[in-house]
Design a protein around this motif. Structure first.
Motif, PDB file in Angstrom:
ATOM      1  N   GLY A 251       0.836  -1.197   0.000  1.00 47.15           N
ATOM      2  CA  GLY A 251       0.000   0.000   0.000  1.00 47.15           C
ATOM      3  C   GLY A 251       0.868   1.243   0.000  1.00 47.15           C
ATOM      4  N   PRO A 252       0.257   2.416  -0.120  1.00 50.38           N
ATOM      5  CA  PRO A 252       1.020   3.663  -0.138  1.00 50.38           C
ATOM      6  C   PRO A 252       1.750   3.894   1.171  1.00 50.38           C
ATOM      7  N   ARG A 253       2.888   4.552   1.066  1.00 43.40           N
ATOM      8  CA  ARG A 253       3.712   4.801   2.244  1.00 43.40           C
ATOM      9  C   ARG A 253       3.017   5.759   3.193  1.00 43.40           C
ATOM     10  N   ALA A 254       3.088   5.435   4.476  1.00 31.88           N
ATOM     11  CA  ALA A 254       2.464   6.280   5.484  1.00 31.88           C
ATOM     12  C   ALA A 254       3.240   7.589   5.651  1.00 31.88           C
ATOM     13  N   ARG A 255       2.510   8.617   6.079  1.00 34.70           N
ATOM     14  CA  ARG A 255       3.121   9.923   6.349  1.00 34.70           C
ATOM     15  C   ARG A 255       3.254  10.100   7.853  1.00 34.70           C
ATOM     16  N   TRP A 256       2.686  11.176   8.357  1.00 31.44           N
ATOM     17  CA  TRP A 256       2.853  11.457   9.784  1.00 31.44           C
ATOM     18  C   TRP A 256       2.041  10.467  10.626  1.00 31.44           C
ATOM     19  N   PHE A 257       2.597  10.087  11.775  1.00 35.93           N
ATOM     20  CA  PHE A 257       1.973   9.181  12.733  1.00 35.93           C
ATOM     21  C   PHE A 257       1.501   7.876  12.075  1.00 35.93           C
ATOM     22  N   GLY A 258       2.242   7.452  11.054  1.00 34.26           N
ATOM     23  CA  GLY A 258       1.891   6.200  10.404  1.00 34.26           C
ATOM     24  C   GLY A 258       0.589   6.232   9.651  1.00 34.26           C
ATOM     25  N   THR A 259       0.177   7.404   9.187  1.00 35.05           N
ATOM     26  CA  THR A 259      -1.117   7.575   8.538  1.00 35.05           C
ATOM     27  C   THR A 259      -0.960   7.809   7.047  1.00 35.05           C
ATOM     28  N   VAL A 260      -1.852   7.204   6.262  1.00 34.60           N
ATOM     29  CA  VAL A 260      -1.935   7.443   4.829  1.00 34.60           C
ATOM     30  C   VAL A 260      -3.064   8.434   4.576  1.00 34.60           C
ATOM     31  N   LYS A 261      -2.793   9.451   3.811  1.00 34.12           N
ATOM     32  CA  LYS A 261      -3.829  10.434   3.485  1.00 34.12           C
ATOM     33  C   LYS A 261      -4.715   9.870   2.380  1.00 34.12           C
ATOM     34  N   LEU A 262      -5.997   9.713   2.701  1.00 33.11           N
ATOM     35  CA  LEU A 262      -6.936   9.158   1.748  1.00 33.11           C
ATOM     36  C   LEU A 262      -7.708  10.272   1.046  1.00 33.11           C
ATOM     37  N   PRO A 263      -8.170  10.028  -0.177  1.00 37.69           N
ATOM     38  CA  PRO A 263      -8.956  11.040  -0.884  1.00 37.69           C
ATOM     39  C   PRO A 263     -10.285  11.284  -0.185  1.00 37.69           C
ATOM     40  N   LYS A 264     -10.812  12.504  -0.293  1.00 37.43           N
ATOM     41  CA  LYS A 264     -12.079  12.835   0.335  1.00 37.43           C
ATOM     42  C   LYS A 264     -13.274  12.546  -0.579  1.00 37.43           C
ATOM     43  N   GLU A 265     -13.037  12.473  -1.889  1.00 37.57           N
ATOM     44  CA  GLU A 265     -14.119  12.214  -2.826  1.00 37.57           C
ATOM     45  C   GLU A 265     -13.687  11.155  -3.846  1.00 37.57           C
ATOM     46  N   TYR A 266     -14.672  10.445  -4.362  1.00 34.73           N
ATOM     47  CA  TYR A 266     -14.444   9.428  -5.398  1.00 34.73           C
ATOM     48  C   TYR A 266     -13.283   8.501  -5.013  1.00 34.73           C
ATOM     49  N   GLN A 267     -13.344   8.015  -3.771  1.00 28.55           N
ATOM     50  CA  GLN A 267     -12.277   7.130  -3.290  1.00 28.55           C
ATOM     51  C   GLN A 267     -12.120   5.911  -4.186  1.00 28.55           C
ATOM     52  N   TRP A 268     -13.228   5.428  -4.739  1.00 28.10           N
ATOM     53  CA  TRP A 268     -13.160   4.212  -5.562  1.00 28.10           C
ATOM     54  C   TRP A 268     -12.294   4.402  -6.797  1.00 28.10           C
ATOM     55  N   LEU A 269     -12.259   5.617  -7.345  1.00 29.02           N
ATOM     56  CA  LEU A 269     -11.417   5.878  -8.516  1.00 29.02           C
ATOM     57  C   LEU A 269      -9.938   5.885  -8.125  1.00 29.02           C
ATOM     58  N   THR A 270      -9.645   6.476  -6.966  1.00 29.22           N
ATOM     59  CA  THR A 270      -8.257   6.474  -6.489  1.00 29.22           C
ATOM     60  C   THR A 270      -7.782   5.061  -6.210  1.00 29.22           C
ATOM     61  N   TYR A 271      -8.604   4.268  -5.547  1.00 27.79           N
ATOM     62  CA  TYR A 271      -8.218   2.891  -5.237  1.00 27.79           C
ATOM     63  C   TYR A 271      -8.035   2.073  -6.512  1.00 27.79           C
ATOM     64  N   ALA A 272      -8.867   2.351  -7.519  1.00 27.40           N
ATOM     65  CA  ALA A 272      -8.724   1.633  -8.790  1.00 27.40           C
ATOM     66  C   ALA A 272      -7.398   1.989  -9.461  1.00 27.40           C
ATOM     67  N   ARG A 273      -6.986   3.263  -9.377  1.00 26.63           N
ATOM     68  CA  ARG A 273      -5.678   3.652  -9.935  1.00 26.63           C
ATOM     69  C   ARG A 273      -4.534   3.037  -9.132  1.00 26.63           C
ATOM     70  N   TRP A 274      -4.691   2.978  -7.817  1.00 28.39           N
ATOM     71  CA  TRP A 274      -3.659   2.372  -6.975  1.00 28.39           C
ATOM     72  C   TRP A 274      -3.468   0.889  -7.296  1.00 28.39           C
ATOM     73  N   LYS A 275      -4.490   0.267  -7.831  1.00 33.17           N
ATOM     74  CA  LYS A 275      -4.372  -1.150  -8.184  1.00 33.17           C
ATOM     75  C   LYS A 275      -3.220  -1.370  -9.160  1.00 33.17           C
ATOM     76  N   ASP A 276      -3.008  -0.440 -10.087  1.00 29.46           N
ATOM     77  CA  ASP A 276      -1.918  -0.568 -11.061  1.00 29.46           C
ATOM     78  C   ASP A 276      -0.548  -0.489 -10.391  1.00 29.46           C
ATOM     79  N   VAL A 277      -0.495   0.101  -9.197  1.00 25.71           N
ATOM     80  CA  VAL A 277       0.778   0.268  -8.483  1.00 25.71           C
ATOM     81  C   VAL A 277       0.973  -0.836  -7.445  1.00 25.71           C
ATOM     82  N   TYR A 278      -0.074  -1.122  -6.669  1.00 27.28           N
ATOM     83  CA  TYR A 278       0.067  -2.018  -5.527  1.00 27.28           C
ATOM     84  C   TYR A 278      -0.601  -3.377  -5.729  1.00 27.28           C
ATOM     85  N   GLY A 279      -1.461  -3.504  -6.723  1.00 31.35           N
ATOM     86  CA  GLY A 279      -2.171  -4.755  -6.915  1.00 31.35           C
ATOM     87  C   GLY A 279      -3.604  -4.679  -6.415  1.00 31.35           C
TER      88      GLY A 279
END
Length: 520
Positions: free
Chosen positions: A38-66
């Motif tokens: 998954g994407p590398r965590a930032r502060w306090f071990g947290t990943v910043k997630l999108p606020k809108e259309y999360q499903w589109l971001t996760y679908a794009r991340w599939k090409d990177v992380y599976g």
């Protein structure tokens, strides 16, 4: 003296705790396995997630992380599933572990949606609610529901003839009218209804807050104790307003039916049927019906509206949007309807076997823009291992329904509205493509129990609409075609954004057929 005793004792206790923790970790199954990528965590071990259309971001991340994407947000582990294979392996083949829901502080505790059985943890309470729902809203009962569904489909046709500019209102009113009649025996007026208005406001709040992590309190549940007057606690005030609406949605129509039953004026429906059973059981036991039983009936009646209305509204509006952009879909379907039904009557449910093109359109409406693009999150209650990765206890599992139904390998040209993809089942099976998009209704033990009712409602609405109307792109005041903007809302319950279109009668004969239905 005190300090000389306290500090050694504290050191001993701390050492013992660390040893016990280490032993526990060493005993965990799969302790040596890595977490999914998954994407590398930032502060306090947290990943910043999108606020809108999360499903589109996760679908794009599939090409990177599976197809497995693991993130942590403020200590909360989240696993996103981007393929049907992963969802099937966990939600269906391991359903005993993956059928529960995570605790949703905003939705269930603050907004008061704890009565909605789609949000309930897996267990006895959930089973009671689902069993009660299925007693009434099952496949075998569809025959008795079809006259009501057909009547409201005809009402929609009439309303569109009178005013085609209010498409969104008419479609929502039609879907609401079906569920209100089945649940409460309540006939809503053509222009709308108080109970429907209340329910729509309650569901709008659920749609806005429903995606896990929309509010910080979903990650830090301790924030639920912050008083509403405290600076930064606007979510508490918003939750209070939404809670009020959802309680009215659940209580008011139910109490109306009880009053009508007392007066002998109630129309047979789910609530009357279930309350009659309660009263009969209570009279045999010489006691009053249990309050728990009434609450169960009240909950399930409201659940039927919450679950049924939005699915059908989203799919039907998607149909009106799609056939403007792909008019060949409309032309082909109308050709089949004209050949089977003819010009002297409107289609009915009896025509379904002879109109396979309409089935394909319905399935494509459900696939093209699923009403719940992220599905409903699951919760794993014990440590697990999958594909050589460790899934820690307490992980929230999010099925990316949009990504599953837009997988190019399964659905070629996934962004194109193409009902023909479902036309040849044998060829699809041989090629391993174009599975029916059942993912739109959920998975495993938590699959929507009202899916058959929803499909029938969408089917009759689309087939009667195509028999009566031609749908085309609108034009501006200069006669220029207005290209529809294919956009959907970024909420838990996703609908097409407002669009315009022309809904024109195919003939005066079609108008006459619609008007005749009002006299029956």
């Amino acid at each position: 003296m005190f300090f000389s005793i306290f500090f050694p004792l504290a050191a001993i206790l701390l050492t013992a705790s660390l040893v016990a923790l280490a032993r526990r970790i060493l005993q965990l199954p799969g302790r040596h396995l890595p977490l999914p990528p998954g994407p590398r965590a930032r502060w306090f071990g947290t990943v910043k997630l999108p606020k809108e259309y999360q499903w589109l971001t996760y679908a794009r991340w599939k090409d990177v992380y599976g197809d497995l994407i693991y993130v942590r947000v403020l200590g909360n582990p989240i696993l996103v599933l981007n393929t049907a294979e992963a969802v099937t392996d966990l939600f269906e083949k391991r359903s005993a572990r993956y059928s529960s829901r995570p605790t949703r502080s905003m939705v269930t505790e603050l907004m008061g949606w704890d009565w909605l059985f789609s949000t309930m943890p897996y267990g006895p309470t959930w089973r009671k609610h689902r069993a009660c729902f299925q007693q009434h809203f099952n496949v075998n009962a569809l025959g008795g529901f079809k006259p009501i569904i057909l009547r409201e489909a005809h009402t929609l046709l009439h309303n569109l003839i009178m005013d085609d500019s209010a498409l969104f209102h008419h479609v929502r009113r039609s879907a609401a009218a079906i569920v209100m009649m089945l649940s409460y025996g309540h006939q809503i007026a053509p222009e709308g209804d108080l109970y429907v208005t209340i329910a729509d406001k309650a569901l709008a709040g659920l749609a806005q807050a429903g995606i896990f992590g929309t509010y910080l309190v979903d990650y830090l549940s301790c924030l639920k104790y912050i008083p509403a007057w405290f600076p930064g606690a606007a979510f508490q005030r918003q939750a209070f307003e939404w809670r009020h609406m959802n309680r009215m949605m659940r209580d008011l129509p139910f109490e109306k039916v009880k009053r009508e039953m007392t007066a002998g004026k109630a129309v047979p429906c789910f609530v009357t049927e279930q309350l009659d059973r309660l009263f009969t059981a209570a009279s045999k036991a010489a006691s009053e019906p249990a309050l728990e039983g009434e609450d169960l009936v009240k909950n399930v009646a409201a659940i039927a509206y919450a679950a049924g209305a939005d699915t059908t509204v989203s799919a039907i509006l998607s149909f009106f949007l799609a056939v403007q952009v792909w008019p060949e879909v409309q032309t082909k379907a109308q050709r089949q309807i004209d050949a089977v039904v003819g010009p002297d009557r409107l289609p009915s449910f009896d025509d379904r076997e002879d109109l396979p093109a309409i089935d394909c359109i319905v399935w494509e409406c459900l696939r093209w823009n699923p009403v719940t693009p992220l599905g409903l999150a699951r919760h794993v209650g014990e440590d697990d291992e999958y594909r050589g990765y460790r899934i820690p206890k307490g992980t929230t599992i999010v099925p990316n329904v949009w990504a599953i139904l837009h997988d190019e390998k399964m659905y070629p040209e996934p962004l194109r509205f193409n009902p023909d993809r479902f036309a040849d089942e044998e060829q699809n099976a041989a090629l391993g493509i174009n599975d029916l998009p059942n993912a739109a209704f959920g998975f495993g033990r938590r699959m929507c129990p009202g899916r058959a009712l929803a499909f029938e409602t969408i089917w009759i609405t689309i087939v009667t609409t195509l028999a009566v109307f031609n749908i085309s792109k609108a034009k501006d005041e200069h006669g220029n075609i207005i290209e529809p903007d294919i956009q959907f809302t970024p909420t838990l319950l996703s609908h097409p954004r407002p669009f315009c279109c022309v809904i024109a009668l195919r003939s005066e004969k079609a108008r006459s057929l619609v008007m005749q239905t009002l006299d029956r």
